[in-house]
Design an enzyme around this catalytic site. Structure first.
Site, PDB file in Angstrom:
ATOM      1  N   TRP A 131     -21.204  18.740  23.959  1.00 24.67           N
ATOM      2  CA  TRP A 131     -21.081  18.569  25.510  1.00 24.67           C
ATOM      3  C   TRP A 131     -22.109  17.848  26.141  1.00 24.67           C
ATOM      4  CZ3 TRP A 131     -22.184  22.585  29.589  1.00 24.67           C
ATOM      5  CH2 TRP A 131     -22.014  22.000  30.745  1.00 24.67           C
ATOM      6  N   ASP A 212     -21.261  29.048  22.362  1.00 26.97           N
ATOM      7  CA  ASP A 212     -20.663  28.732  23.707  1.00 26.97           C
ATOM      8  C   ASP A 212     -19.260  28.633  23.583  1.00 26.97           C
ATOM      9  OD1 ASP A 212     -21.075  25.507  25.747  1.00 26.97           O
ATOM     10  OD2 ASP A 212     -19.950  27.287  25.822  1.00 26.97           O
ATOM     11  N   LYS A 248     -11.758  27.322  32.440  1.00 23.97           N
ATOM     12  CA  LYS A 248     -10.820  26.657  31.710  1.00 23.97           C
ATOM     13  C   LYS A 248      -9.452  27.685  31.376  1.00 23.97           C
ATOM     14  CE  LYS A 248     -14.084  23.924  30.830  1.00 23.97           C
ATOM     15  NZ  LYS A 248     -15.485  24.146  30.512  1.00 23.97           N
TER      16      LYS A 248
END
Ligand SMILES: Cc1ncc(COP(=O)(O)O)c(CN[C@@H](CCC(=O)O)C(=O)O)c1O
Length: 399
Positions: A131, A212, A248
């Site tokens: 990311w 993560d 999300k």
């Protein structure tokens, strides 16, 4: 002269900045598949009904608006860690896992970056690619960001051998950032057997695994399957760190809801680390916002709302899965001779198309389809209404 006279205009953010460029485009059939934020079948942002339910329940409680503690909403953290590590997690039962509420994933990553540097770490390893914001988060924490091989672009597949080889080279005690599931941007995850091999080598090398976890429940549609990597590492005895994002899976993007937690050798050790995290947080933002944490806490403490959440989260995962199949078949029907099977082999929010930067820019400027420069397509932005147009555009720039 003005004190601001010598400030330069900063470059657009490669992910969020795309929205800006897109909003200025008045082409009627423009499509954005940039930021990893879920859209429903009509391309609209989606608020989970269980979240609305939770807010209704909260409204009846006449809640105060006092400061949260530095570590945030303790009930939320407790429920979030149970959701992540599993209700039967042994170390959780022994209170060896302690955490703080974080300003979503980004905030948790930054606080841990600051803590690591403060306690003598000089570097962190992240996957290549990863990311985009991981890099500035850790660079700004004062850490040198090193990369380990992760993706084999030639075969649109995980470069597992490269990953293992690079991990074997890492100095003992190094922190290795791992995406728990739904790797961003490639969508390629290790298999359970590969995670087992990774756990063994990371244990042997005495590295610090730092997970993560930004898509739990949103990748496979099953929150337990998506947490399998973290839970395996905990089972294998790793003393690790994890960041959770509820952006999300709970659709709480703008509420900045997450946690940062560590597994310690003892309750006392884990509590000492938690106290150190609080010394980083207090002078950074003092304490986190309450509303989003209360929503997650209301849902996860109510069996019916939890059930509704799991169903609604699975619905999002299923829609994305369906769009993967549609995009691949539309590309094949458009007459593309490329092999697009990786689009359906990848998991989570993103398809790592393999388009070059030039092809991405041509698709943006000529066809008004906006994906990030690395060729990453947010599958959440794909609908049955625009999938053919997107496929035609990808085909047009890649034939
Ligand atoms: C792996 C990973 N970690 C952390 C985050 C941070 O999200 P929080 O909302 O701070 O919890 C994201 C979001 N990445 C998405 C969303 C937009 C962005 O922040 O870049 C993306 O890559 O499009 C992510 O993909």
């Amino acid at each position: 002269a003005s004190p601001w006279a010598d400030y330069e205009m900063a470059p657009f953010d490669p992910i969020i900045g795309l929205n800006e460029e897109y909003s200025k485009d008045d082409f009627p059939q423009k499509v954005i598949v940039g930021v990893g934020a879920y859209r429903d079948g009509n391309g609209k942002p989606y608020v989970l009904p269980c979240v609305r339910e939770a807010e209704k329940k909260m409204m009846e409680q006449n809640l105060d608006m006092e400061y949260s503690g530095i570590a945030g909403d303790a009930k939320f953290v407790e429920l979030a860690l149970k959701f992540g590590y599993g209700k039967d997690s042994k170390p959780l039962g022994e209170n060896r896992i302690q955490g703080v509420q974080a300003l979503s994933g980004t905030g948790g990553l930054r606080v841990m970056g600051e803590l690591l540097r403060k306690h003598g770490h000089t570097h962190i390893y992240v996957p290549n690619p990863t990311w985009g914001n991981h890099i500035p988060i850790f660079v700004n924490s004062g850490l040198e960001v090193r990369k380990y091989r992760y993706y084999d672009a030639k075969n649109s597949d995980l470069d597992f051998d490269g990953m293992i080889t690079d991990i074997k080279e890492m100095p003992t005690g190094s922190t290795v950032l791992l995406h728990a599931c739904a790797h961003n941007p490639t969508g390629m995850d290790p298999t359970l057997e590969q995670w087992k091999e990774l756990s063994d080598i990371i244990k042997t090398k005495k590295l610090l695994p730092f997970f993560d976890c930004a898509y739990q429940g949103f990748a496979s549609g099953d929150a337990n399957i998506d947490a399998a990597s973290v839970r395996m590492f905990v089972e294998d005895g790793h003393l690790l760190a994890m960041v959770q994002s509820f952006s999300k899976n709970f659709g709480l993007y703008g509420h900045r809801v997450g946690t940062l937690s560590v597994v310690g050798e003892s309750e006392a050790e884990a509590k000492r680390v938690q106290s150190q995290l609080k010394t980083v947080i207090r002078p950074m933002y003092s304490n986190p916002p309450r509303h989003g944490a209360r929503i997650v806490s209301t849902i996860l403490s109510d069996p019916k709302l939890t059930q509704d959440f799991l169903i609604q989260c699975k619905e999002m995962a299923d829609r994305i899965h369906t769009m993967r199949g549609l995009l691949r078949s539309n590309l094949e029907q458009a007459g593309s001779t490329h092999n697009w099977e990786h689009i359906t082999r990848q998991i989570g929010m993103f398809a790592y198309s393999g388009l070059s930067k030039d092809q991405v820019l041509e698709m943006r400027h000529k066809h008004h389809v906006y994906c990030t420069a690395d060729g990453r397509i947010s599958m959440a932005g794909v609908t049955s209404g625009n999938v053919d147009y997107i496929a035609q555009a990808i085909h047009a720039v890649s034939k």
